[in-house]
Design a protein around this motif. Structure first.
Motif, short mmCIF file in Angstrom:
data_model
loop_
_atom_site.label_atom_id
_atom_site.label_comp_id
_atom_site.label_asym_id
_atom_site.label_seq_id
_atom_site.Cartn_x
_atom_site.Cartn_y
_atom_site.Cartn_z
N ARG A 2 0.92 -1.26 -0.14
CA ARG A 2 -0.13 -0.03 -0.19
C ARG A 2 0.84 1.11 -0.20
N PRO A 3 0.34 2.37 -0.67
CA PRO A 3 1.36 3.42 -0.76
C PRO A 3 1.29 4.03 0.48
N VAL A 4 0.27 4.42 1.01
CA VAL A 4 -0.10 5.12 2.31
C VAL A 4 -0.45 3.96 3.22
N LEU A 5 0.34 3.92 4.50
CA LEU A 5 0.04 2.83 5.33
C LEU A 5 -0.91 3.27 6.34
N ALA A 9 -2.09 12.61 12.47
CA ALA A 9 -2.37 14.20 12.47
C ALA A 9 -2.59 14.52 11.43
N GLY A 10 -3.02 14.01 10.46
CA GLY A 10 -3.07 14.53 8.96
C GLY A 10 -2.04 14.28 8.19
N THR A 83 6.01 17.65 1.62
CA THR A 83 5.09 16.69 1.67
C THR A 83 4.07 16.95 0.71
N LYS A 84 3.85 18.28 0.34
CA LYS A 84 2.84 18.70 -0.86
C LYS A 84 3.30 18.39 -2.01
N TYR A 85 4.65 18.93 -2.36
CA TYR A 85 5.19 18.74 -3.49
C TYR A 85 6.42 17.84 -3.38
#
Length: 136
Positions: A2-5, A9-10, A83-85
């Motif tokens: 999975r790409p995001v485990l 906190a967002g 984290t955004k880019y």
């Protein structure tokens, strides 16, 4: 894989990032054990590893920015919003990591080739993580 485990906190924790962090600590442990066998200063070696890792991260981001500068011309704040880019360059990390290692080994009067040899052996853990992630 999975790409995001999970998110904390967002903030998303990716599988690649988690395993990269685990491989960093595994390679840190390997270098610490090898340095202990050769009776070198463990504290200086750990400091060199941490400085080299931070230098590698900065170099990876800088080279990515240089190679993809049109993305960052419109909004230069994107440089710091990793984290955004996201975006890092392997070759920038390798180049700047070894430059930082060379700089600080000469400053601390430590044999660069011996420490670089330990670093290459320990980075097998990082290479394994890259190999696993590239298959997915």
């Amino acid at each position: 894989m999975r790409p995001v485990l999970f998110t904390v906190a967002g903030f998303p924790i990716s599988s690649f990032g988690l395993f990269l962090l685990l491989s960093f600590f595994a390679s840190l442990f390997i270098v610490w054990r090898v340095v202990k066998l050769y009776d070198l200063d463990e504290e200086q070696t750990i400091d060199l590893i941490i400085l080299t890792a931070f230098g590698g991260l900065i170099g990876a981001r800088l080279l990515y920015i240089l190679l993809n500068y049109p993305q960052f011309l419109a909004d230069p704040l994107r440089i710091f919003l990793i984290t955004k880019y996201p975006g890092l360059s392997f070759w920038g990390a390798l180049l700047f990591g070894f430059l930082i290692l060379k700089l600080f080994t000469s400053r601390l009067r430590i044999n660069f080739y011996q420490i670089a040899d330990f670093a290459v052996v320990a980075n097998i853990a990082v290479a394994v993580v890259h190999a696993i992630e590239s298959q997915n």
